[in-house]
Motif scaffolding. Structure first.
Motif, short mmCIF file in Angstrom:
data_model
loop_
_atom_site.label_atom_id
_atom_site.label_comp_id
_atom_site.label_asym_id
_atom_site.label_seq_id
_atom_site.Cartn_x
_atom_site.Cartn_y
_atom_site.Cartn_z
N GLN A 150 0.87 -12.07 -13.23
CA GLN A 150 0.76 -13.11 -12.20
C GLN A 150 1.37 -12.58 -10.92
OE1 GLN A 150 -0.50 -16.53 -12.00
NE2 GLN A 150 -0.09 -15.99 -9.89
N LEU A 151 0.57 -12.48 -9.89
CA LEU A 151 1.11 -12.03 -8.61
C LEU A 151 2.13 -13.05 -8.09
CD1 LEU A 151 -2.15 -10.75 -6.86
CD2 LEU A 151 -0.33 -9.35 -7.87
N GLN A 152 3.18 -12.54 -7.43
CA GLN A 152 4.26 -13.38 -6.92
C GLN A 152 4.30 -13.29 -5.40
OE1 GLN A 152 6.17 -15.31 -8.97
NE2 GLN A 152 4.97 -14.54 -10.72
N GLY A 153 4.37 -14.43 -4.75
CA GLY A 153 4.45 -14.45 -3.30
C GLY A 153 5.66 -13.70 -2.79
N ASN A 154 5.52 -13.10 -1.60
CA ASN A 154 6.63 -12.32 -1.04
C ASN A 154 6.36 -12.13 0.46
OD1 ASN A 154 8.93 -10.76 -0.84
ND2 ASN A 154 8.41 -9.43 -2.57
N GLU A 155 7.34 -11.57 1.15
CA GLU A 155 7.14 -11.19 2.54
C GLU A 155 6.59 -9.78 2.61
OE1 GLU A 155 10.70 -11.67 4.79
OE2 GLU A 155 10.59 -13.87 4.78
N ILE A 156 5.56 -9.59 3.45
CA ILE A 156 4.93 -8.28 3.63
C ILE A 156 4.91 -7.98 5.12
CG2 ILE A 156 2.82 -6.93 3.34
CD1 ILE A 156 2.09 -8.82 1.01
N ARG A 157 5.47 -6.87 5.49
CA ARG A 157 5.46 -6.45 6.89
C ARG A 157 4.57 -5.21 7.02
NH1 ARG A 157 9.50 -9.12 9.68
NH2 ARG A 157 10.99 -10.23 8.32
N LEU A 158 3.42 -5.39 7.63
CA LEU A 158 2.50 -4.28 7.80
C LEU A 158 2.98 -3.37 8.92
CD1 LEU A 158 -0.95 -6.11 7.52
CD2 LEU A 158 0.17 -4.72 5.78
N GLU A 159 2.96 -2.07 8.67
CA GLU A 159 3.37 -1.10 9.70
C GLU A 159 2.38 -1.07 10.86
OE1 GLU A 159 4.05 2.73 7.83
OE2 GLU A 159 4.50 1.68 5.95
N PHE A 160 1.13 -1.43 10.55
CA PHE A 160 0.04 -1.46 11.53
C PHE A 160 -0.82 -2.67 11.18
CE2 PHE A 160 -4.31 -0.44 12.82
CZ PHE A 160 -4.12 -0.05 14.14
N PRO A 161 -1.34 -3.41 12.17
CA PRO A 161 -2.14 -4.60 11.85
C PRO A 161 -3.52 -4.24 11.31
CG PRO A 161 -2.05 -4.29 14.22
CD PRO A 161 -1.11 -3.27 13.62
N SER A 162 -3.53 -3.67 10.13
CA SER A 162 -4.75 -3.20 9.49
C SER A 162 -5.64 -4.38 9.09
CB SER A 162 -4.40 -2.38 8.24
OG SER A 162 -5.49 -2.27 7.37
N VAL A 163 -6.90 -4.31 9.52
CA VAL A 163 -7.85 -5.36 9.16
C VAL A 163 -8.08 -5.38 7.65
CG1 VAL A 163 -10.26 -6.10 9.38
CG2 VAL A 163 -8.99 -5.36 11.40
N GLY A 164 -8.34 -4.20 7.08
CA GLY A 164 -8.61 -4.13 5.65
C GLY A 164 -7.44 -4.60 4.80
N ALA A 165 -6.23 -4.15 5.14
CA ALA A 165 -5.06 -4.54 4.36
C ALA A 165 -4.78 -6.03 4.50
CB ALA A 165 -3.85 -3.73 4.80
N THR A 166 -4.90 -6.56 5.71
CA THR A 166 -4.68 -7.99 5.91
C THR A 166 -5.65 -8.81 5.05
OG1 THR A 166 -3.92 -7.64 8.19
CG2 THR A 166 -4.61 -9.86 7.61
N GLY A 167 -6.92 -8.42 5.07
CA GLY A 167 -7.91 -9.14 4.27
C GLY A 167 -7.66 -9.04 2.79
#
Length: 416
Positions: A150-167
């Protein structure tokens, strides 16, 4: 192998209808795998990448019907959470299957991505984010295996505002346990629509369109319907061609997605008239040289950089084009030089000295947007231009030669 043949210097005029956005429809197609049932997507462009994604969805077990420009995806019997190398290597967007399938099955096996020949587009942002959500990752024989009970919610800070990663991370987090906050998220319209689609399926995502997405996980999503936004890159491509070759109107567009591009076209000297869902462009007598630096949205799109270089190659003076999104996206430069363009490249910057005219020649496309720049240059050149390897253009533009022909261009496809 097909090629596009252009007899240049024919003035353009008339109206062109813009297709649905490739970069919006592909992640939406994979998001339809999260719930069980039938989702319908309207205004789907008939592109090589669309058909590749359909094959991938069918491999994982979905039943897909593509009728007209409407796609019906039945995910009821999806049971094979694996994306094979043979498909993923041809299209980087195949990696979008990662988030939806781990969300639904708790396990997914995906080949490392391929796609356009230019430049590295690291998947590290995707993988680091999934780890933050509790996924266990294994890399073996070119495949990534991601697992989580089960995936668990967390804080994620992207080093770059990647479209693919955000999606990908938004899709994975939609049904995670708890709240996920994605900082430095991509703000592109295609990500906005993906999040709106997830919300329509029952997700709880706020901050859409901002740099911070807050995703409160829900137990399940349900199928739904959506109409794809217009393709802002196709829109920009035709407007840039119009700046060189004649007054045209683009219709069925989203004007708010084009602010930066329209500003640059005005700087060049174009007259822009805005309708409710259309733009009419009148070209200047002379193209003014205008420097441009790409940026993430709402900046100037890197996907229009090659087309802008083609425009500046015929400007009345010199300009500088810098790509800070993808530093080595300049494979179109040597081919434009074959047509007579005067361009030098140093690292991520092209220095363009405008010439009086271009002359047709055989050229070779190397990626989707490079293909578009060569077609624009060929349309503006004297004589005949042949653009080979046009399977690249078919990945991102729906019937581009037919649309230009409707505007008055002498352009055709020869099958080889």
């Amino acid at each position: 192998m097909d090629k596009i043949v252009i007899e240049g210097m024919r003035p353009l005029s008339g109206t062109v209808k813009i297709s649905g956005a490739k970069n919006a429809v592909l992640p939406i197609m994979t998001a339809a795998l999260i719930p069980s049932g039938i989702s319908r997507i309207k205004r789907v462009p008939k592109l090589r990448d669309t058909y590749t994604m359909i094959k991938l969805l069918e491999i994982v077990g979905a039943n897909v019907v593509f009728n007209g420009n409407t796609l019906e995806i039945d995910s009821t019997n999806v049971d094979n959470p694996e994306a094979p190398y043979d498909l993923v290597k041809t299209m980087r967007a195949s990696f979008y299957i990662l988030g939806p399938l781990i969300a639904r099955f708790g396990r997914v096996k995906v080949s490392m991505p391929g796609g356009c020949a230019w430049g590295p587009r690291p998947v590290d942002f995707h993988l680091k984010g999934l780890k933050r959500l509790g996924a266990r990752l294994t890399l073996k024989e070119g495949y990534i295996l991601a697992e989580a009970e089960q995936l668990q919610g967390n804080e994620i800070r992207l080093e770059f505002p990647s479209v693919g990663a955000t999606g990908n991370l938004a899709m994975a987090a939609a049904t995670a346990n708890g709240t996920t906050v994605i900082y430095n998220a991509a703000r592109e319209p295609e990500i906005v629509q993906l999040c709106e689609f997830l919300n329509k399926m029952g997700a709880n995502i706020s901050g859409i369109g901002s740099e911070t997405l807050v995703i409160d996980g829900v137990n399940r999503l349900h199928p739904t319907d959506i109409k794809v936004i217009p393709d802002r890159i196709e829109t920009g491509t035709f407007l840039i061609a119009g700046a060189l070759l004649g007054g045209i109107t683009v219709k069925d567009i989203e004007i708010d997605h084009l602010d930066t591009v329209l500003g640059k076209l005005k700087d060049v000297g174009c007259k822009i008239s805005i309708g409710e869902s259309s733009i009419t462009l009148e070209p200047p007598d002379k193209i003014k040289p205008v420097d441009m630096t790409t940026a993430v949205y709402p900046g100037f799109p890197t996907d229009l950089q090659a087309q802008w270089v083609a425009l500046m190659s015929l400007a009345d003076g010199s300009s500088t084009i810098k790509d800070i999104v993808y530093h080595d996206r300049f494979s179109h430069i040597p081919e434009l030089a074959r047509l007579g363009a005067n361009i030098q490249v140093n690292h991520n910057t092209a220095f363009v000295r405008g010439v009086d005219s271009l002359v047709g020649a055989p050229v070779m496309s190397t990626d989707i947007r490079a293909s578009a720049s060569l077609i624009i240059a060929g349309l503006a050149a004297s004589g005949e231009t042949e653009v080979s390897r046009v399977y690249h253009i078919d990945r991102g533009y729906e019937r581009i030669e037919e649309k230009f022909r409707h505007l008055g261009a002498n352009i055709s496809r020869e099958h080889g």
